[in-house]
Design an enzyme around this catalytic site. Structure first.
Site, PDB file in Angstrom:
ATOM      1  N   LYS A 110       0.834  -1.191   0.000  1.00 29.74           N
ATOM      2  CA  LYS A 110       0.000   0.000   0.000  1.00 29.74           C
ATOM      3  C   LYS A 110       0.880   1.256   0.000  1.00 29.74           C
ATOM      4  O   LYS A 110       0.662   2.193  -0.746  1.00 29.74           O
ATOM      5  CB  LYS A 110      -0.910  -0.007   1.232  1.00 29.74           C
ATOM      6  CG  LYS A 110      -2.366   0.191   0.840  1.00 29.74           C
ATOM      7  CD  LYS A 110      -3.331   0.195   1.974  1.00 29.74           C
ATOM      8  CE  LYS A 110      -4.714   0.485   1.393  1.00 29.74           C
ATOM      9  NZ  LYS A 110      -5.787   0.284   2.291  1.00 29.74           N
ATOM     10  N   LYS A 190      -2.425 -14.944  -9.517  1.00 34.07           N
ATOM     11  CA  LYS A 190      -3.120 -15.875  -8.623  1.00 34.07           C
ATOM     12  C   LYS A 190      -4.583 -15.451  -8.513  1.00 34.07           C
ATOM     13  O   LYS A 190      -4.899 -14.267  -8.635  1.00 34.07           O
ATOM     14  CB  LYS A 190      -2.442 -15.925  -7.254  1.00 34.07           C
ATOM     15  CG  LYS A 190      -2.736 -14.746  -6.348  1.00 34.07           C
ATOM     16  CD  LYS A 190      -2.478 -15.121  -4.885  1.00 34.07           C
ATOM     17  CE  LYS A 190      -3.250 -14.187  -3.972  1.00 34.07           C
ATOM     18  NZ  LYS A 190      -3.484 -14.649  -2.646  1.00 34.07           N
ATOM     19  N   LYS A 193      -9.743 -12.034  -4.994  1.00 35.92           N
ATOM     20  CA  LYS A 193     -10.795 -11.030  -5.082  1.00 35.92           C
ATOM     21  C   LYS A 193     -10.225  -9.699  -5.556  1.00 35.92           C
ATOM     22  O   LYS A 193     -10.859  -8.960  -6.292  1.00 35.92           O
ATOM     23  CB  LYS A 193     -11.432 -10.821  -3.702  1.00 35.92           C
ATOM     24  CG  LYS A 193     -12.509 -11.827  -3.391  1.00 35.92           C
ATOM     25  CD  LYS A 193     -12.822 -11.861  -1.893  1.00 35.92           C
ATOM     26  CE  LYS A 193     -11.667 -12.386  -1.111  1.00 35.92           C
ATOM     27  NZ  LYS A 193     -11.972 -12.989   0.183  1.00 35.92           N
TER      28      LYS A 193
HETATM   29  P1  ADP Z   1      -8.291 -13.070  -1.707  1.00 35.12           P
HETATM   30  O1  ADP Z   1      -6.896 -13.026  -2.291  1.00 35.12           O
HETATM   31  O2  ADP Z   1      -9.289 -13.484  -2.719  1.00 35.12           O
HETATM   32  O3  ADP Z   1      -8.666 -11.782  -1.010  1.00 35.12           O
HETATM   33  P2  ADP Z   1      -7.821 -14.097   0.913  1.00 35.12           P
HETATM   34  O4  ADP Z   1      -6.591 -13.254   0.983  1.00 35.12           O
HETATM   35  O5  ADP Z   1      -8.981 -13.732   1.760  1.00 35.12           O
HETATM   36  O6  ADP Z   1      -8.283 -14.202  -0.609  1.00 35.12           O
HETATM   37  O7  ADP Z   1      -7.391 -15.598   1.204  1.00 35.12           O
HETATM   38  C1  ADP Z   1      -7.960 -16.464   2.147  1.00 35.12           C
HETATM   39  C2  ADP Z   1      -7.158 -17.741   2.190  1.00 35.12           C
HETATM   40  O8  ADP Z   1      -7.176 -18.390   0.916  1.00 35.12           O
HETATM   41  C3  ADP Z   1      -5.693 -17.510   2.521  1.00 35.12           C
HETATM   42  O9  ADP Z   1      -5.262 -18.528   3.402  1.00 35.12           O
HETATM   43  C4  ADP Z   1      -4.998 -17.578   1.192  1.00 35.12           C
HETATM   44  O10 ADP Z   1      -3.692 -18.016   1.320  1.00 35.12           O
HETATM   45  C5  ADP Z   1      -5.854 -18.563   0.423  1.00 35.12           C
HETATM   46  N1  ADP Z   1      -5.839 -18.226  -1.005  1.00 35.12           N
HETATM   47  C6  ADP Z   1      -6.448 -17.169  -1.575  1.00 35.12           C
HETATM   48  N2  ADP Z   1      -6.247 -17.136  -2.908  1.00 35.12           N
HETATM   49  C7  ADP Z   1      -5.466 -18.217  -3.195  1.00 35.12           C
HETATM   50  C8  ADP Z   1      -4.916 -18.739  -4.405  1.00 35.12           C
HETATM   51  N3  ADP Z   1      -5.134 -18.167  -5.572  1.00 35.12           N
HETATM   52  N4  ADP Z   1      -4.164 -19.871  -4.320  1.00 35.12           N
HETATM   53  C9  ADP Z   1      -3.962 -20.479  -3.127  1.00 35.12           C
HETATM   54  N5  ADP Z   1      -4.467 -20.034  -1.953  1.00 35.12           N
HETATM   55  C10 ADP Z   1      -5.212 -18.912  -1.974  1.00 35.12           C
END
Ligand code: ADP
Ligand code: TRP
Length: 325
Positions: A110, A190, A193
């Site tokens: 950020k 990856k 969201k």
């Molecule tokens: P986002 O990136 O969609 O905001 P979060 O950060 O809330 O998702 O991730 C929640 C959990 O899911 C974490 O433990 C994260 O490591 C896992 N996770 C999220 N996206 C991936 C991905 N593309 N591949 C593997 N694990 C993921």
């Protein structure tokens, strides 16, 4: 094993969340402790729409139960239902060194983008440390991107122990496969969201199909030989398919004569069959939301009992008096 993990209710859960986190929660049920919570306090660092937050928390609980968390073998609760966690956050904050937080990715990114961070985002890892330490957790299943936060948790616990004597237990990250980053529909980043490239788990079949069909591939023509190892569609297929299915599709990629549309259809088929039972369970839960609320209430009761013990231990270690009853 004393297992604990949390997941933020910042949107509908997607395949990345499932393979990177939720699937591990399910595999680790039935341990001496299997605590899983919906991190609504953490979500407040980015989500400022009350109605949306409420909806997301409710969806998150339903999704987790539908995907296979069993209240008899695990404890599911809302982070904010255990107020002791915010008390412990303050106690830990008083001994957390700034440089530990300054190097954390979410804050650093950020700052690098010229965006001002709130104190909540900056101290996010301390709340996460409190989440973990407050249940004497020893095993924390997370995706690879969260390993840094577990390291901060260990550093904070270690510093507390060196200042006040052995009080907190040092946890370990449990990463199913550190290299298993689920790719998004844009084909190169990856799934997240934040990148708007997700395939939500509980989508209508029609929308699911559309999202899968929209997954980016290279522009090779039908006859061309293709490389499964660099293809996002194949990477996603691998998550669901048996080894035999994977080998079969990989061979078809390499032989040429198969278009990406066919690979996408194969992906849709394995995904639908993988989540078929979860779809059924989700429908049933939607029809009786009281069941979900009861699970969360009972979860909070169990988690709080544990949290109160540990916070008392921490308060006493740093010289606060026992709370009058
Ligand atoms: P986002 O990136 O969609 O905001 P979060 O950060 O809330 O998702 O991730 C929640 C959990 O899911 C974490 O433990 C994260 O490591 C896992 N996770 C999220 N996206 C991936 C991905 N593309 N591949 C593997 N694990 C993921
Ligand atoms: N920060 C984690 C994430 O974004 C969620 C989380 C909050 C968590 N507290 C936790 C994960 C404690 C494990 C343990 O994915």
């Amino acid at each position: 094993m004393k297992v604990l993990s949390g997941i933020q209710p910042t949107g509908r859960f997607h395949w990345g969340n499932y393979f990177g986190a939720i699937r591990q929660y399910i595999a680790l049920q039935g341990n001496e402790q299997s605590f899983y919570f919906i991190a609504d306090l953490h979500a407040l660092t980015t989500l400022r729409n009350p109605a949306e937050l409420r909806q997301n928390v409710s969806d998150a609980a339903m999704d987790l139960l539908a995907l296979g968390l069993e209240p008899e073998r695990s404890t599911l609760f809302r982070q904010s239902d255990v107020p002791e966690v915010t008390e412990l956050t303050w106690l830990l904050m008083t001994i957390t060194q700034m440089h530990l937080l300054e190097k954390c990715h979410a804050y650093k990114d950020k700052k690098a983008n010229g965006i001002a961070a709130d104190a909540g985002l900056f101290t996010y890892p301390v709340l996460m440390a409190a989440d973990i330490l407050i249940y004497d957790s020893d095993t924390v299943p997370v995706g690879a991107d969260q390993i840094q936060h577990i390291e901060v948790t260990r550093d904070v616990a270690q510093r507390f122990n060196s200042l006040y004597g052995e009080t907190l237990l040092l946890p370990n990250a449990f990463v199913l496969d550190a290299s298993a980053k689920v790719p998004g529909t844009d084909g190169d980043r990856k799934m997240s969201k934040s990148y708007n490239n997700t395939i939500p788990i509980f989508e209508s079949p029609k929308r699911l199909r559309k999202l899968i069909m929209s997954t980016k591939t290279d522009s090779k023509s039908l006859e061309d030989e293709k490389d499964p190892d660099t293809c996002a569609v194949f990477s996603l297929y691998r998550l669901f398919a048996t080894l035999e299915q994977q080998q079969e599709l990989a061979a078809r990629y390499r032989a040429g004569g198969m278009g990406y549309g066919e690979a996408k259809q194969a992906l849709y088929d394995v995904a639908m069959s993988h989540f078929a039972d979860a779809f059924d369970r989700r429908q049933k839960l939607e029809a009786s939301p009281d069941i979900v609320e009861d699970v969360l209430k009972e979860g909070a009761r169990r988690a709080r009992a544990r949290a109160q013990e540990v916070v008392e231990r921490v308060r006493s270690a740093c010289g606060l008096l026992a709370r009058p009853v």
